[in-house]
Motif scaffolding. Structure first.
Motif, mmCIF file in Angstrom:
data_model
loop_
_atom_site.group_PDB
_atom_site.id
_atom_site.type_symbol
_atom_site.label_atom_id
_atom_site.label_comp_id
_atom_site.label_asym_id
_atom_site.label_seq_id
_atom_site.Cartn_x
_atom_site.Cartn_y
_atom_site.Cartn_z
ATOM 1 N N LEU A 1 32.983 -21.414 9.223
ATOM 2 C CA LEU A 1 33.142 -21.285 10.676
ATOM 3 C C LEU A 1 32.092 -22.085 11.442
ATOM 4 C CD1 LEU A 1 33.943 -17.476 10.952
ATOM 5 C CD2 LEU A 1 35.395 -19.323 11.816
ATOM 6 N N SER A 2 30.899 -22.221 10.888
ATOM 7 C CA SER A 2 29.816 -22.909 11.613
ATOM 8 C C SER A 2 30.167 -24.358 11.923
ATOM 9 C CB SER A 2 28.514 -22.844 10.816
ATOM 10 O OG SER A 2 28.557 -23.682 9.659
ATOM 11 N N GLY A 3 31.080 -24.941 11.141
ATOM 12 C CA GLY A 3 31.511 -26.305 11.413
ATOM 13 C C GLY A 3 32.721 -26.397 12.318
ATOM 14 N N LEU A 4 33.208 -25.237 12.770
ATOM 15 C CA LEU A 4 34.448 -25.207 13.544
ATOM 16 C C LEU A 4 34.290 -24.656 14.949
ATOM 17 C CD1 LEU A 4 36.735 -23.723 10.735
ATOM 18 C CD2 LEU A 4 36.689 -26.096 11.506
ATOM 19 N N VAL A 5 33.271 -23.808 15.175
ATOM 20 C CA VAL A 5 33.122 -23.128 16.460
ATOM 21 C C VAL A 5 31.682 -23.239 16.952
ATOM 22 C CG1 VAL A 5 34.974 -21.509 15.880
ATOM 23 C CG2 VAL A 5 32.589 -20.874 15.415
ATOM 24 N N ALA A 6 31.461 -22.763 18.178
ATOM 25 C CA ALA A 6 30.135 -22.893 18.782
ATOM 26 C C ALA A 6 29.137 -21.875 18.253
ATOM 27 C CB ALA A 6 30.253 -22.756 20.305
ATOM 28 N N LYS A 7 29.611 -20.633 17.984
ATOM 29 C CA LYS A 7 28.692 -19.561 17.599
ATOM 30 C C LYS A 7 29.403 -18.572 16.691
ATOM 31 C CE LYS A 7 25.846 -15.858 19.631
ATOM 32 N NZ LYS A 7 25.472 -15.187 20.917
ATOM 33 N N VAL A 8 28.695 -18.121 15.653
ATOM 34 C CA VAL A 8 29.223 -17.130 14.724
ATOM 35 C C VAL A 8 28.221 -15.983 14.614
ATOM 36 C CG1 VAL A 8 30.074 -16.659 12.395
ATOM 37 C CG2 VAL A 8 30.319 -18.962 13.379
ATOM 38 N N GLY B 1 41.524 -19.273 4.176
ATOM 39 C CA GLY B 1 42.129 -20.413 4.868
ATOM 40 C C GLY B 1 43.239 -20.008 5.810
ATOM 41 N N ARG B 2 44.088 -19.060 5.394
ATOM 42 C CA ARG B 2 45.179 -18.618 6.264
ATOM 43 C C ARG B 2 44.645 -17.852 7.473
ATOM 44 N NH1 ARG B 2 50.509 -18.474 4.504
ATOM 45 N NH2 ARG B 2 50.882 -17.868 6.676
ATOM 46 N N LEU B 3 43.623 -17.017 7.289
ATOM 47 C CA LEU B 3 43.031 -16.301 8.427
ATOM 48 C C LEU B 3 42.450 -17.281 9.451
ATOM 49 C CD1 LEU B 3 41.174 -13.299 6.730
ATOM 50 C CD2 LEU B 3 43.093 -13.132 8.322
ATOM 51 N N LEU B 4 41.717 -18.270 8.967
ATOM 52 C CA LEU B 4 41.092 -19.223 9.890
ATOM 53 C C LEU B 4 42.128 -20.114 10.567
ATOM 54 C CD1 LEU B 4 37.880 -20.319 7.945
ATOM 55 C CD2 LEU B 4 38.221 -18.398 9.491
ATOM 56 N N THR B 5 43.181 -20.468 9.860
ATOM 57 C CA THR B 5 44.241 -21.274 10.466
ATOM 58 C C THR B 5 44.943 -20.492 11.572
ATOM 59 O OG1 THR B 5 44.591 -22.547 8.432
ATOM 60 C CG2 THR B 5 46.412 -22.488 10.015
ATOM 61 N N ALA B 6 45.268 -19.229 11.287
ATOM 62 C CA ALA B 6 45.960 -18.397 12.278
ATOM 63 C C ALA B 6 45.085 -18.081 13.481
ATOM 64 C CB ALA B 6 46.424 -17.098 11.622
ATOM 65 N N ALA B 7 43.761 -18.207 13.335
ATOM 66 C CA ALA B 7 42.852 -17.916 14.450
ATOM 67 C C ALA B 7 42.913 -18.968 15.551
ATOM 68 C CB ALA B 7 41.419 -17.801 13.926
ATOM 69 N N ASP B 8 43.496 -20.139 15.266
ATOM 70 C CA ASP B 8 43.619 -21.208 16.269
ATOM 71 C C ASP B 8 42.259 -21.477 16.915
ATOM 72 O OD1 ASP B 8 44.852 -23.144 17.807
ATOM 73 O OD2 ASP B 8 45.500 -21.736 19.358
ATOM 74 N N LEU B 9 41.272 -21.793 16.097
ATOM 75 C CA LEU B 9 39.879 -21.893 16.533
ATOM 76 C C LEU B 9 39.637 -23.105 17.420
ATOM 77 C CD1 LEU B 9 38.342 -21.013 13.078
ATOM 78 C CD2 LEU B 9 38.334 -19.528 15.106
ATOM 79 N N SER B 10 38.762 -22.900 18.404
ATOM 80 C CA SER B 10 38.344 -23.966 19.310
ATOM 81 C C SER B 10 36.855 -24.235 19.113
ATOM 82 C CB SER B 10 38.600 -23.539 20.763
ATOM 83 O OG SER B 10 37.877 -24.371 21.664
ATOM 84 N N PRO B 11 36.396 -25.470 19.316
ATOM 85 C CA PRO B 11 34.968 -25.772 19.160
ATOM 86 C C PRO B 11 34.065 -24.992 20.108
ATOM 87 C CG PRO B 11 36.255 -27.800 19.156
ATOM 88 C CD PRO B 11 37.196 -26.701 19.558
ATOM 89 N N THR B 12 34.620 -24.418 21.159
ATOM 90 C CA THR B 12 33.802 -23.659 22.116
ATOM 91 C C THR B 12 33.800 -22.157 21.842
ATOM 92 O OG1 THR B 12 35.686 -23.482 23.643
ATOM 93 C CG2 THR B 12 34.195 -25.363 23.928
ATOM 94 N N ASP B 13 34.502 -21.704 20.813
ATOM 95 C CA ASP B 13 34.648 -20.276 20.556
ATOM 96 C C ASP B 13 33.357 -19.625 20.060
ATOM 97 O OD1 ASP B 13 37.316 -19.952 21.268
ATOM 98 O OD2 ASP B 13 38.070 -20.338 19.248
ATOM 99 N N THR B 14 33.201 -18.350 20.435
ATOM 100 C CA THR B 14 32.211 -17.463 19.830
ATOM 101 C C THR B 14 32.983 -16.472 18.966
ATOM 102 O OG1 THR B 14 30.640 -17.660 21.660
ATOM 103 C CG2 THR B 14 30.455 -15.704 20.268
ATOM 104 N N VAL B 15 32.613 -16.382 17.676
ATOM 105 C CA VAL B 15 33.383 -15.608 16.708
ATOM 106 C C VAL B 15 32.551 -14.446 16.170
ATOM 107 C CG1 VAL B 15 34.562 -15.662 14.474
ATOM 108 C CG2 VAL B 15 34.763 -17.607 16.037
ATOM 109 N N LEU B 16 33.148 -13.270 16.129
ATOM 110 C CA LEU B 16 32.576 -12.117 15.440
ATOM 111 C C LEU B 16 33.242 -12.037 14.070
ATOM 112 C CD1 LEU B 16 30.914 -9.508 15.241
ATOM 113 C CD2 LEU B 16 32.790 -8.323 16.421
ATOM 114 N N LEU B 17 32.437 -12.165 13.020
ATOM 115 C CA LEU B 17 32.932 -12.114 11.641
ATOM 116 C C LEU B 17 32.485 -10.814 11.003
ATOM 117 C CD1 LEU B 17 34.229 -13.523 9.136
ATOM 118 C CD2 LEU B 17 31.940 -14.428 8.646
#
Length: 219
Positions: free
Chosen positions: A99-106, A71-87
Motif C-alpha cells: 500500500l505504501s507505494g499506492l496511497v498517501a498514508k497507511v 491482490g483482489r482486495l487491493l484491486t477492488a479498493a480502487d485506490l487513489s494516490p491521495t488516499d489515507t488507508v486504515l489497514l
C-alpha cells in the motif's frame, strides 16, 4: 532464507500465475506486488514459502493472506494516490508495504506485539506507514478519518467502530465469513452500510471479530 537470485523470479512467477490470471487487473497493484519482497515480511523460517498460492506463517499463531486474496482486495479498493488507508491486521507488514507505494498514508493496526515489532522493523524507511499496536477491532481513530478501510483477513462481523472511522463515501474491503465460508466483500459507507461479497476466495481468519453466540438455556 531464499537463495540469492531466486526472489525476483519467484515474484515474477507469482504475478504471472496467481495475479494476472485471476482478475487482479489494476496495473498499479500488480506493479507494487511485483516490487515488494514477500520473503521479508513472513516468519523467517517460512521465507521459502513466501510466494506459494496459500497462506504463509507469520508467527504468533497468525498467517499472511495468499497473494491472490491480497491482490483482489487491493484491486477492488480502487485506490487513489491521495488516499489515507486504515489497514486492519498488519501482520509483519507486507500489505502495508504494498500500500505504501499506492496511497498517501497507511495506518496499519496489529494486536500481536511480536508482529507489530517485526512490521515496524520491516517497514523502516517507508515514511507513509504508521504501525499501531492495539486491538484489531478498535482500529486507530486518532489517525482518521480514512478514505479506505481494508481488513486483511476474514471476520464474522465488522464492528461499527471501524466503519465509523471511514469518511462518508469511503470504501471498505474485507474477508467475510458467511455460512462458514470466507469470501471477499466490499461496501461504500453512506447512510446505510453493508458488505457485499464479490469473490469466493479463501482468506485467513483474524482474531477478535467473532459474532456473539446465542445463549441457549439447557432443556
Amino acid at each position: 532464507m531464499m537463495a540469492k537470485g531466486t526472489e525476483a523470479a519467484a515474484r515474477a512467477a507469482m504475478v504471472v500465475s496467481q495475479l494476472r490470471t485471476s482478475a487482479v487487473s489494476d496495473p498499479r497493484v500488480v506493479a507494487a506486488m511485483a516490487e515488494v519482497p514477500r520473503e521479508a515480511f513472513v516468519a523467517p523460517q517460512a521465507a521459502e514459502l513466501a510466494y506459494r498460492d496459500r497462506p504463509v506463517p507469520l508467527g504468533a499463531g497468525r498467517e499472511q493472506n495468499a497473494p491472490l486474496a491480497t491482490g483482489r482486495l487491493l484491486t477492488a479498493a480502487d485506490l487513489s494516490p491521495t488516499d489515507t488507508v486504515l489497514l486492519i491486521g498488519a501482520g509483519r507488514g507486507y500489505t502495508a508495504a504494498v500500500l505504501s507505494g499506492l496511497v498517501a498514508k497507511v495506518v496499519a493496526v496489529e494486536s500481536e506485539a511480536e508482529l507489530a515489532g517485526a512490521a515496524r522493523s520491516a517497514l523502516a524507511g517507508r515514511g507513509s506507514v504508521t504501525v499501531v499496536e492495539g486491538a484489531l477491532s478498535a482500529g486507530a481513530p486518532d489517525h482518521g478519518p480514512y478514505d479506505v478501510l481494508i481488513v486483511d483477513g476474514a471476520v464474522e462481523q465488522l464492528p461499527d467502530a471501524l466503519v465509523a472511522q471511514v469518511k462518508t463515501g469511503g470504501r471498505v474491503l474485507a474477508g467475510l465469513i458467511d455460512g462458514g465460508v470466507a469470501r471477499l466483500a466490499s461496501g461504500v459507507k453512506s447512510d446505510g452500510f453493508a458488505l457485499v461479497p464479490f469473490a469466493d476466495i479463501d482468506c485467513v481468519i483474524l482474531p477478535g471479530f467473532a459474532r456473539p453466540r446465542a445463549f441457549h438455556f439447557p432443556g
